[in-house]
Every structure is written in C-alpha cells, then in structure tokens.
Design an enzyme around this catalytic site. Sequence first.
Site, short mmCIF file in Angstrom:
data_model
loop_
_atom_site.label_atom_id
_atom_site.label_comp_id
_atom_site.label_asym_id
_atom_site.label_seq_id
_atom_site.Cartn_x
_atom_site.Cartn_y
_atom_site.Cartn_z
N HIS A 1 0.50 -1.46 -0.09
CA HIS A 1 -0.22 -0.07 0.45
C HIS A 1 1.08 1.35 0.20
CE1 HIS A 1 -2.53 -3.27 1.69
NE2 HIS A 1 -3.11 -3.02 1.56
N GLU B 1 -14.85 8.67 17.48
CA GLU B 1 -14.14 8.86 16.25
C GLU B 1 -13.85 7.22 15.62
OE1 GLU B 1 -11.26 6.52 17.56
OE2 GLU B 1 -10.10 8.08 16.22
N MET B 2 -13.41 7.24 14.41
CA MET B 2 -12.91 6.00 14.28
C MET B 2 -11.53 4.88 14.13
SD MET B 2 -16.00 6.06 11.38
CE MET B 2 -16.18 4.88 11.47
N GLU B 3 -10.86 5.13 14.64
CA GLU B 3 -9.69 4.72 14.78
C GLU B 3 -8.27 4.60 15.17
OE1 GLU B 3 -10.53 7.43 12.00
OE2 GLU B 3 -11.04 6.63 10.67
N ARG C 1 -7.02 16.63 3.66
CA ARG C 1 -5.66 16.73 4.10
C ARG C 1 -4.07 16.87 4.19
NH1 ARG C 1 -9.77 19.00 8.71
NH2 ARG C 1 -10.93 20.72 7.03
N ARG D 1 -1.96 10.96 14.93
CA ARG D 1 -2.96 11.18 14.11
C ARG D 1 -4.02 12.51 14.50
NH1 ARG D 1 -8.22 10.29 12.25
NH2 ARG D 1 -9.83 9.99 14.01
N VAL D 2 -4.73 12.87 13.45
CA VAL D 2 -5.19 14.89 13.23
C VAL D 2 -6.22 14.90 12.82
CG1 VAL D 2 -2.54 15.90 13.93
CG2 VAL D 2 -3.50 15.24 11.51
N GLY D 3 -7.75 14.19 13.42
CA GLY D 3 -8.71 13.53 12.93
C GLY D 3 -9.45 14.65 14.42
N SER D 4 -10.49 14.00 13.45
CA SER D 4 -12.52 15.11 13.50
C SER D 4 -12.98 13.42 15.32
CB SER D 4 -12.54 15.66 12.96
OG SER D 4 -13.28 14.52 12.32
N ARG E 1 -14.53 26.01 11.23
CA ARG E 1 -13.94 23.76 11.16
C ARG E 1 -11.82 25.23 10.85
NH1 ARG E 1 -17.38 20.04 9.53
NH2 ARG E 1 -18.74 21.70 10.10
N ARG F 1 -3.49 4.47 -4.18
CA ARG F 1 -4.63 4.37 -3.56
C ARG F 1 -5.08 5.96 -3.64
NH1 ARG F 1 -7.40 -0.44 -1.82
NH2 ARG F 1 -6.50 -2.12 -2.43
N GLY G 1 -6.91 11.89 8.74
CA GLY G 1 -8.19 10.41 7.46
C GLY G 1 -7.91 11.11 6.43
N SER H 1 -15.89 18.18 16.12
CA SER H 1 -16.60 18.52 14.59
C SER H 1 -18.34 18.24 14.58
CB SER H 1 -15.93 17.47 13.68
OG SER H 1 -16.95 15.98 13.66
N ASP H 2 -18.92 17.14 15.71
CA ASP H 2 -19.90 17.91 15.89
C ASP H 2 -19.72 17.44 17.15
OD1 ASP H 2 -18.93 15.30 13.62
OD2 ASP H 2 -20.19 14.30 15.54
N1 HPA Z 1 -19.11 9.57 14.81
C1 HPA Z 1 -17.85 8.24 14.53
N2 HPA Z 1 -16.66 9.27 13.62
C2 HPA Z 1 -16.65 10.89 13.65
C3 HPA Z 1 -17.61 11.67 14.66
C4 HPA Z 1 -18.71 10.39 14.34
O1 HPA Z 1 -19.91 11.16 15.19
N3 HPA Z 1 -17.61 12.74 13.80
C5 HPA Z 1 -15.87 13.18 13.76
N4 HPA Z 1 -15.83 11.29 13.19
#
Ligand code: HPA
Length: 236
Positions: free
Chosen positions: A5, A179-181, A25, A88-91, A218, A44, A21, A203-204
């Site tokens: 990869h 988050e997811m990671e 970015r 990791r720099v994420g939301s 943002r 990819r 992610g 972010s929310d």
């Molecule tokens: N769920 C998962 N990942 C996210 C979310 C969420 O609400 N907001 C930003 N990343």
Amino acid sequence: MATPHINAKVGDFAKTVLMPGDPLRAKFIAETYLTDAKLVNNVRGIQGYTGYYKGKKVSVMASGMGQPSIGIYSYELYNFFGVENIIRVGSCGGLDAELHVRDIVLAQAACTNGNYLAQYRLPGTFAPICDFKLLNLAVNECEKLGANYKVGNVLSSDTFYDDANSGLEWAKMGVLGVEMESAALYANAARLGKKALCICAVSDSLIYQYEDLTADERETSFTNLITVALETAILL
Ligand code: HPA
C-alpha cells in the site's frame, strides 16, 4: 522498497508522521505548513508527503477512514519504513458535556466496538493507550495555544451511522468522543514497540446536536490541531 500500500523507499519518511484521515488534508497540511514538501506516496490516492517544519523533517500521510485502513498504513509505516511516531490528527463527535465543537480531545486511551484487537488472541481485554511522552508534549502545546482541550478516553467505532446510537452509552463511562481509528493505531504501536497519539478536533456533538461549524470556524480549529501536532513532532 514498496509494500502493498505504500510505494516509497526507506528514508522517504521522517521518523514522525502526522496522519489525517483525508488525503486532501494531507496535501493541504504539506502545502501550507511544510517547506520543501515532496510527495512520497500516492498509492490509492493515499497521499504522503515529507518536508520540513521549523527545519525538522516531518511527514504527513493520510490514513483513510476506519480501523482496517489506519491499521494497514500505520503497520507499514512502523514496520517497513522506520517510522517511530504517528500522530493522528482527526475529528471526533463530542460525547462530553464540557466539549463543544472546535475543542480538542487528546485520546489518552481508545475503547472500541470493532474487532481489530481480536487478532492478538489475548486471554482478556487489551486497553489501547497512547504514548505518555507524546501526550505530555501535546498537552503543553495546547496550554501554550490556550486551546480548550480535554484528555481522556475515546471510542473508536466501526460505525459512523450507528443504528443503536450507542455513543451515548459510552458517554456514561466518561468517554469523551467518538472517532474511528485510534484503537487500531494504538494497538499497532504497542505490538511494534512504537509511539502513537491521536489528537481530535470536535467536529460535531452528540450532546449538543444543534452545534455545527462554519467553514471559517472549521479552519481555525483545524489550525490549532495541526499546530499542536507539528510543535509536538519537532520535539521528538
Ligand atoms: N462518529 C464517528 N466518527 C466521527 C464522528 C462521529 O460522530 N464525528 C467525527 N468523526
């Protein structure tokens, strides 16, 4: 040396890699914050760049979304390209009443509803944690910036659209954000004897559902996040 990869040579990456992610970015960070940035991977469309921040070599490469994706890229960076630190720099979605959009979450540890950790066949439950040195440096940078931040647990969820809306169950346990990671990243770092930290901008909010960010807001919160990560990176 190419891996499945990443099409790059050993030495193309700095010892510290920032991982957003989103590939766009990664490109934006490289073009805006790094000098002399060179594209070192684009398999990819997972763009990876190496350049200099305040004279120190730093890389930035996208992770894609979710634990399987960051699991692949972080494993290859650590195991084949000599990378020592991944930030990791994420939301994240806020799960804590003290957190509002734009605030920063430093993921001290990561719970998960996913299956990534099953591969280690441990006779119990592994608790994925960040590296304390990275966390400590990042906390200092948040303080310097006057950023509103919290340190604690996150949930690395396999679902963004969660049918059971189970984020709020995790909030009962004091989990700050979803988050997811992070859990997969922290597990890879643990297994390979490397260092990792996840820094997220809220972010929310799952608590304050009306809160949303304007494009300008943002941008500012993203600037804080990247500044914390880069200032941390050059101290490593
Ligand atoms: N769920 C998962 N990942 C996210 C979310 C969420 O609400 N907001 C930003 N990343």
